[in-house]
Scaffold this motif. Structure first.
Motif, PDB file in Angstrom:
ATOM      1  N   GLN A 103      53.705  42.661  39.650  1.00 42.45           N
ATOM      2  CA  GLN A 103      53.321  43.425  38.471  1.00 42.45           C
ATOM      3  C   GLN A 103      52.040  44.196  38.776  1.00 42.45           C
ATOM      4  OE1 GLN A 103      55.392  43.239  36.007  1.00 42.45           O
ATOM      5  NE2 GLN A 103      54.383  44.229  34.282  1.00 42.45           N
ATOM      6  N   GLN A 152      49.109  46.859  36.955  1.00 37.68           N
ATOM      7  CA  GLN A 152      48.547  47.419  35.724  1.00 37.68           C
ATOM      8  C   GLN A 152      47.710  48.643  36.080  1.00 37.68           C
ATOM      9  OE1 GLN A 152      47.859  43.904  36.442  1.00 37.68           O
ATOM     10  NE2 GLN A 152      49.885  43.556  35.568  1.00 37.68           N
ATOM     11  N   GLY A 193      46.638  44.165  40.164  1.00 37.79           N
ATOM     12  CA  GLY A 193      47.918  43.504  40.387  1.00 37.79           C
ATOM     13  C   GLY A 193      48.330  43.563  41.843  1.00 37.79           C
ATOM     14  N   ASP A 221      56.433  51.738  44.293  1.00 36.73           N
ATOM     15  CA  ASP A 221      56.281  50.778  45.377  1.00 36.73           C
ATOM     16  C   ASP A 221      56.803  51.287  46.712  1.00 36.73           C
ATOM     17  OD1 ASP A 221      59.017  48.463  44.564  1.00 36.73           O
ATOM     18  OD2 ASP A 221      58.989  50.611  44.974  1.00 36.73           O
ATOM     19  N   ASP A 247      57.491  52.868  38.986  1.00 39.49           N
ATOM     20  CA  ASP A 247      57.786  51.608  38.324  1.00 39.49           C
ATOM     21  C   ASP A 247      56.786  51.243  37.239  1.00 39.49           C
ATOM     22  OD1 ASP A 247      58.148  51.023  41.664  1.00 39.49           O
ATOM     23  OD2 ASP A 247      59.904  50.798  40.347  1.00 39.49           O
ATOM     24  N   TYR A 248      55.551  51.655  37.388  1.00 38.97           N
ATOM     25  CA  TYR A 248      54.493  51.254  36.464  1.00 38.97           C
ATOM     26  C   TYR A 248      53.723  52.491  36.005  1.00 38.97           C
ATOM     27  CZ  TYR A 248      55.527  46.838  38.745  1.00 38.97           C
ATOM     28  OH  TYR A 248      56.180  45.743  39.250  1.00 38.97           O
TER      29      TYR A 248
END
Length: 124
Positions: free
Chosen positions: A1, A3, A26, A98, A112-113
């Motif tokens: 994960q 952030q 993270g 990633d 992804d984030y």
């Protein structure tokens, strides 16, 4: 994960400068890329720039090339924006991918984030 937290947005006159920050935390490994995207009201989200976590390779959209600079210092990615134009007005997001290569790093849906965004408004 992972952030991501953006900061540094604001109101600036045309020709001015702003520096945005993206604080990352993270599990970020060396294959990650951190990108900046922006979305103006009523428009699609656009790629702005990206930096590879390892090696620091960068890529820029043509619309910002020569005016914007992306950099990384530790776990924070910066977006230095100079010679701002009214058309740069948008909500700016940083995002983490990633793994991406070349043109794929420009595709937002592959990230992804995402952070919550920071507003940049350039007045004429």
């Amino acid at each position: 994960q992972v952030q991501l937290v953006e900061s540094g947005g604001g109101l600036v006159q045309a020709g001015g400068s702003l520096r945005l920050s993206c604080a990352a935390s993270g599990r970020i490994t060396n294959n990650y890329a951190i990108g900046w995207f922006r979305q103006a009201p009523g428009k699609e989200r656009d790629f702005v720039t990206v930096i590879k976590w390892s090696g620091g390779n960068t890529d820029y959209a043509d619309s910002v090339k020569g005016r914007f600079t992306i950099s990384r210092d530790g776990a924070t990615v910066y977006l230095q924006m100079n010679s701002l134009k009214p058309e740069d007005t948008a909500l700016y997001y940083c995002a983490a991918n990633d793994y991406c290569l070349g043109i794929g790093c420009r595709v937002g849906r592959l990230y992804d984030y995402w952070g919550q965004g920071t507003q940049v408004t350039v007045s004429s």
